[in-house]
Scaffold this active site. Structure first.
Site, PDB file in Angstrom:
ATOM      1  N   CYS A  71     -11.240   2.786  -0.124  1.00 22.12           N
ATOM      2  CA  CYS A  71      -9.911   3.209  -0.282  1.00 22.12           C
ATOM      3  C   CYS A  71      -9.712   1.865   1.502  1.00 22.12           C
ATOM      4  CB  CYS A  71      -9.310   4.198   0.486  1.00 22.12           C
ATOM      5  SG  CYS A  71      -8.019   4.400   0.978  1.00 22.12           S
ATOM      6  N   THR A  72      -8.654   1.642   1.467  1.00 22.54           N
ATOM      7  CA  THR A  72      -8.168   0.198   2.498  1.00 22.54           C
ATOM      8  C   THR A  72      -7.477   1.327   3.780  1.00 22.54           C
ATOM      9  OG1 THR A  72      -5.292   0.328   1.968  1.00 22.54           O
ATOM     10  CG2 THR A  72      -7.120  -1.277   1.820  1.00 22.54           C
ATOM     11  N   HIS A  73      -7.647   2.789   3.631  1.00 16.19           N
ATOM     12  CA  HIS A  73      -7.465   3.567   4.449  1.00 16.19           C
ATOM     13  C   HIS A  73      -8.975   4.010   5.528  1.00 16.19           C
ATOM     14  CE1 HIS A  73      -3.481   4.787   3.402  1.00 16.19           C
ATOM     15  NE2 HIS A  73      -3.533   5.523   4.618  1.00 16.19           N
ATOM     16  N   GLU A  93      -4.263   8.472   8.344  1.00 15.45           N
ATOM     17  CA  GLU A  93      -2.765   8.793   9.169  1.00 15.45           C
ATOM     18  C   GLU A  93      -2.280   9.355   9.777  1.00 15.45           C
ATOM     19  OE1 GLU A  93       0.040   7.467   6.469  1.00 15.45           O
ATOM     20  OE2 GLU A  93      -1.292   5.952   5.628  1.00 15.45           O
ATOM     21  N   CYS A 127      -4.037  -1.382  -1.968  1.00 21.81           N
ATOM     22  CA  CYS A 127      -4.076   0.102  -1.869  1.00 21.81           C
ATOM     23  C   CYS A 127      -5.798   0.088  -3.565  1.00 21.81           C
ATOM     24  CB  CYS A 127      -3.199   0.515  -2.683  1.00 21.81           C
ATOM     25  SG  CYS A 127      -2.932   2.259  -3.116  1.00 21.81           S
ATOM     26  N   ASN A 128      -6.698   0.222  -3.026  1.00 23.03           N
ATOM     27  CA  ASN A 128      -7.421   0.540  -4.053  1.00 23.03           C
ATOM     28  C   ASN A 128      -7.061   1.028  -4.553  1.00 23.03           C
ATOM     29  OD1 ASN A 128     -10.365  -0.341  -2.886  1.00 23.03           O
ATOM     30  ND2 ASN A 128      -9.292   0.158  -1.304  1.00 23.03           N
ATOM     31  N   ASP A 159       1.219  -0.937   0.285  1.00 28.29           N
ATOM     32  CA  ASP A 159       0.207  -0.148  -0.005  1.00 28.29           C
ATOM     33  C   ASP A 159       0.789   1.213   0.194  1.00 28.29           C
ATOM     34  OD1 ASP A 159      -2.428   2.003   0.553  1.00 28.29           O
ATOM     35  OD2 ASP A 159      -2.324   1.817   2.249  1.00 28.29           O
ATOM     36  N   SER A 160       0.482   1.925  -0.860  1.00 31.11           N
ATOM     37  CA  SER A 160       1.311   3.606   0.029  1.00 31.11           C
ATOM     38  C   SER A 160       1.387   3.699   1.589  1.00 31.11           C
ATOM     39  CB  SER A 160       0.239   4.573  -0.914  1.00 31.11           C
ATOM     40  OG  SER A 160      -0.924   4.825   0.101  1.00 31.11           O
ATOM     41  N   TYR A 211      -0.602   8.634  -2.691  1.00 32.20           N
ATOM     42  CA  TYR A 211      -0.781   7.745  -4.347  1.00 32.20           C
ATOM     43  C   TYR A 211      -2.328   8.595  -5.162  1.00 32.20           C
ATOM     44  CZ  TYR A 211       2.582   4.285  -3.978  1.00 32.20           C
ATOM     45  OH  TYR A 211       3.365   3.279  -4.481  1.00 32.20           O
ATOM     46  N   GLY A 212      -3.309   9.145  -3.961  1.00 36.54           N
ATOM     47  CA  GLY A 212      -4.821   8.972  -4.925  1.00 36.54           C
ATOM     48  C   GLY A 212      -4.695  10.087  -5.012  1.00 36.54           C
TER      49      GLY A 212
HETATM   50  N1  DGL Z   1      -4.887   3.122   1.395  1.00 36.28           N
HETATM   51  C1  DGL Z   1      -5.506   3.851  -0.428  1.00 36.28           C
HETATM   52  C2  DGL Z   1      -6.212   3.334  -1.573  1.00 36.28           C
HETATM   53  O1  DGL Z   1      -6.677   2.612  -0.654  1.00 36.28           O
HETATM   54  C3  DGL Z   1      -4.689   4.858  -0.682  1.00 36.28           C
HETATM   55  C4  DGL Z   1      -4.015   6.714  -0.081  1.00 36.28           C
HETATM   56  C5  DGL Z   1      -3.437   7.035  -0.311  1.00 36.28           C
HETATM   57  O2  DGL Z   1      -3.634   7.916  -1.221  1.00 36.28           O
HETATM   58  O3  DGL Z   1      -2.297   6.815  -1.352  1.00 36.28           O
HETATM   59  O4  DGL Z   1      -6.480   3.599  -2.449  1.00 36.28           O
END
Ligand code: DGL
Length: 265
Positions: free
Chosen positions: A184-186, A152, A74-75, A11-12, A43-44
């Site tokens: 999103c996994t967060h 985060e 990570c989605n 994941d990021s 990343y998103g």
């Molecule tokens: N956890 C990441 C996801 O599932 C996104 C976090 C990010 O934006 O880096 O998309």
């Protein structure tokens, strides 16, 4: 036969640890190597081209750890870079979008909401995955870019997070959706604030469990089981102290020790 090679998860940042926690519950005998590309998070908010470039580099790094399969936790990466990763890797690659879409379709009465990062929502990956399986499903999607920094920061059920959730999630209230994909996994970390903003009557779908079930089935099917040992290595590209603390909260039974790594170009 046993296969002692680790399962790699990527994941990021810390969001993929929600998937790792589900994997540990289902496959306690497996070894895991987790990479959080914290130096490049988020990343998103980046373009699909940049996400693909980052993802291919991270996957190549994990291949060097002799992984037996790669879980893209990570989605944003699953939505834009899965074909590139499947091409780059010699081992099976499992993303989060398809398992999340299947779980949502099993739960919904026909109106599905999707929340995710800007890049996941812009990719339309969930709409495609949902409509491929059920063409008449109604889908409403919205990016919630502030959720990743709030997760985060550890503000999982903070008044500010509840306020932000109420603003972002208004289009999903009042019966407009019956199921909401946490794309999103967060976001599972913010579940109480998200649930409070939606009120009763909306089912929340978190793909972590569905992904873990898919990995378990694949490991059994391909006879890749590690059987015994267990253990987790947590690699990050930038080791902020707060990531250490938050990783401990997501993986309470695991001795958390972050290893700082550099991803070669
Ligand atoms: N956890 C990441 C996801 O599932 C996104 C976090 C990010 O934006 O880096 O998309």
């Amino acid at each position: 036969m046993t296969d002692a090679r680790p399962i790699a998860i990527f994941d990021s940042g810390i969001g993929g640890l929600t998937v790792l926690a589900a994997l540990q519950r289902r496959l306690p005998g497996e070894r895991f190597v987790y990479l959080g590309d914290t130096a490049r998070l988020p990343y998103g908010t980046k373009s699909a081209e940049t996400v693909v470039r980052y993802a291919v580099r991270a996957a190549g790094f994990l291949a060097g750890h002799d992984a037996k399969l790669l879980v893209v936790a990570c989605n944003s990466v699953s939505a834009s870079a899965l074909p590139a990763l499947e091409e780059a890797m010699e081992v099976p690659v499992i993303g989060v979008v398809a398992p999340g879409a299947r779980t949502a379709l099993a739960a919904t009465r026909g109106r599905v909401g999707v929340i995710g990062t800007e890049s996941t929502v812009a990719s339309g990956a969930y709409e495609r995955a949902l409509r491929a399986l059920r063409p008449d499903v109604e889908v409403t999607a919205r990016a919630c870019p502030l959720f990743v920094p709030l997760a985060e920061e550890g503000w999982w059920d903070h008044p500010v997070t509840r306020e932000v959730a109420a603003l972002y999630l208004e289009p999903f209230t009042g019966g407009r959706v019956d199921t909401l994909i946490l794309g999103c996994t967060h976001y599972p970390l913010l579940r109480p604030a998200i649930a409070a903003a939606l009120g009763d009557g909306v089912r929340l779908v978190d793909s972590a469990e569905a992904v873990a079930a898919e990995v378990e089935a694949l490991v059994a099917h391909r006879d890749l089981g590690g059987k015994g040992g267990g253990g987790v290595r947590l690699l990050v590209t930038d080791a902020a102290a707060r990531i250490d603390r938050i990783a401990g909260l997501i993986l309470p039974g695991t001795a958390v020790h972050l290893e700082l790594v550099d991803l070669p170009d």
